[in-house]
Design a protein around this motif. Structure first.
Motif, mmCIF file in Angstrom:
data_model
loop_
_atom_site.group_PDB
_atom_site.id
_atom_site.type_symbol
_atom_site.label_atom_id
_atom_site.label_comp_id
_atom_site.label_asym_id
_atom_site.label_seq_id
_atom_site.Cartn_x
_atom_site.Cartn_y
_atom_site.Cartn_z
ATOM 1 N N ILE A 144 68.505 122.037 -34.317
ATOM 2 C CA ILE A 144 66.895 121.508 -34.492
ATOM 3 C C ILE A 144 66.828 121.738 -35.768
ATOM 4 O O ILE A 144 66.989 123.054 -36.144
ATOM 5 C CB ILE A 144 66.101 122.151 -33.353
ATOM 6 N N ASP A 145 66.298 120.792 -36.613
ATOM 7 C CA ASP A 145 65.923 120.773 -37.630
ATOM 8 C C ASP A 145 64.723 120.183 -38.116
ATOM 9 O O ASP A 145 64.027 119.908 -37.359
ATOM 10 C CB ASP A 145 66.761 119.848 -38.623
ATOM 11 N N TYR A 146 63.898 120.660 -39.351
ATOM 12 C CA TYR A 146 62.677 120.131 -39.644
ATOM 13 C C TYR A 146 62.919 119.433 -40.996
ATOM 14 O O TYR A 146 63.591 119.830 -41.868
ATOM 15 C CB TYR A 146 61.540 120.876 -39.614
ATOM 16 N N LEU A 147 61.931 118.706 -41.313
ATOM 17 C CA LEU A 147 61.596 118.198 -42.748
ATOM 18 C C LEU A 147 60.390 117.767 -43.151
ATOM 19 O O LEU A 147 59.483 117.570 -42.309
ATOM 20 C CB LEU A 147 62.632 117.116 -43.034
ATOM 21 N N VAL A 148 59.955 117.978 -44.362
ATOM 22 C CA VAL A 148 58.640 117.746 -44.855
ATOM 23 C C VAL A 148 58.854 116.639 -45.731
ATOM 24 O O VAL A 148 59.339 116.802 -46.925
ATOM 25 C CB VAL A 148 57.658 118.808 -45.457
ATOM 26 N N VAL A 205 63.437 113.037 -31.615
ATOM 27 C CA VAL A 205 62.238 113.481 -32.305
ATOM 28 C C VAL A 205 61.344 114.372 -31.319
ATOM 29 O O VAL A 205 61.025 113.703 -30.087
ATOM 30 C CB VAL A 205 61.354 112.428 -32.858
ATOM 31 N N LEU A 206 61.170 115.485 -31.830
ATOM 32 C CA LEU A 206 60.476 116.546 -31.159
ATOM 33 C C LEU A 206 59.160 116.520 -31.458
ATOM 34 O O LEU A 206 58.115 116.677 -30.699
ATOM 35 C CB LEU A 206 61.133 117.873 -31.172
ATOM 36 N N ILE A 255 55.615 115.691 -41.313
ATOM 37 C CA ILE A 255 56.309 116.712 -40.855
ATOM 38 C C ILE A 255 57.163 116.167 -39.611
ATOM 39 O O ILE A 255 56.535 116.022 -38.603
ATOM 40 C CB ILE A 255 55.513 117.735 -40.326
ATOM 41 N N LEU A 256 58.406 116.314 -39.871
ATOM 42 C CA LEU A 256 59.273 115.818 -38.687
ATOM 43 C C LEU A 256 60.226 117.155 -38.087
ATOM 44 O O LEU A 256 60.867 117.738 -38.709
ATOM 45 C CB LEU A 256 60.259 114.675 -39.354
#
Length: 152
Positions: free
Chosen positions: A12-16, A44-45, A105-106
């Motif tokens: 699980i990753d995130y990005l802004v 997409v969480l 924010i993903l």
């Protein structure tokens, strides 16, 4: 994520992402995000849109209120909320945004990597480090390799 067995989850990753104040998001990237979801590459969480006001405060923006153009049904993304993003996460994301800018924010699961990650977990392996190489860094390294070298 309550409907998913943790043993079957990919990384699980995130990005802004920051959108400049003079160029608000228009939704043109949403079809590409939807394509990744439909091809089961990612899930997409969470997808949260915010605006950083001139005074530094952060305000949430409903995806429906962004005025996106195009044919993608934005309500699909409005429903993306796993609860993983909390107020502290929003504040940290807001800290990197410039005043007057909007941000997205993903949080997403890398479904393409789930079978590999699951096999490693079954073997008792664990991720101990990860990272990203910015595209600018790769381009600079390639430029340096292509540059003629001076004799010693």
């Amino acid at each position: 994520m309550t409907d998913t067995n943790f043993d079957e989850v990919g990384p699980i990753d995130y990005l802004v992402v920051e959108f400049p104040a003079d160029h608000p998001p228009d939704g043109s990237a949403l079809p590409l995000l939807l394509d990744l979801v439909e091809r089961n590459i990612i899930r997409v969480l969470d997808l949260v849109f915010v605006r950083k006001n001139a005074d530094g405060s952060l305000a949430g923006i409903a995806v429906e209120d962004l005025g996106f153009t195009g044919t993608v049904d934005v309500t699909l993304f409005a429903e993306a909320s796993s609860g993983l993003i909390d107020r502290d996460d929003l504040e940290q994301a807001g800290a990197v945004l410039e005043p007057g800018c909007a941000g997205a924010i993903l949080v997403y699961e890398n479904r393409w990597a789930a079978p590999f990650a699951c096999a490693l977990r079954r073997e008792g392996a664990q991720l101990v480090a990860s990272g990203r190489i910015p595209v600018q860094g790769i381009l600079a390294a390639l430029d340096a390799l292509a540059a003629p070298t001076e004799p010693v």
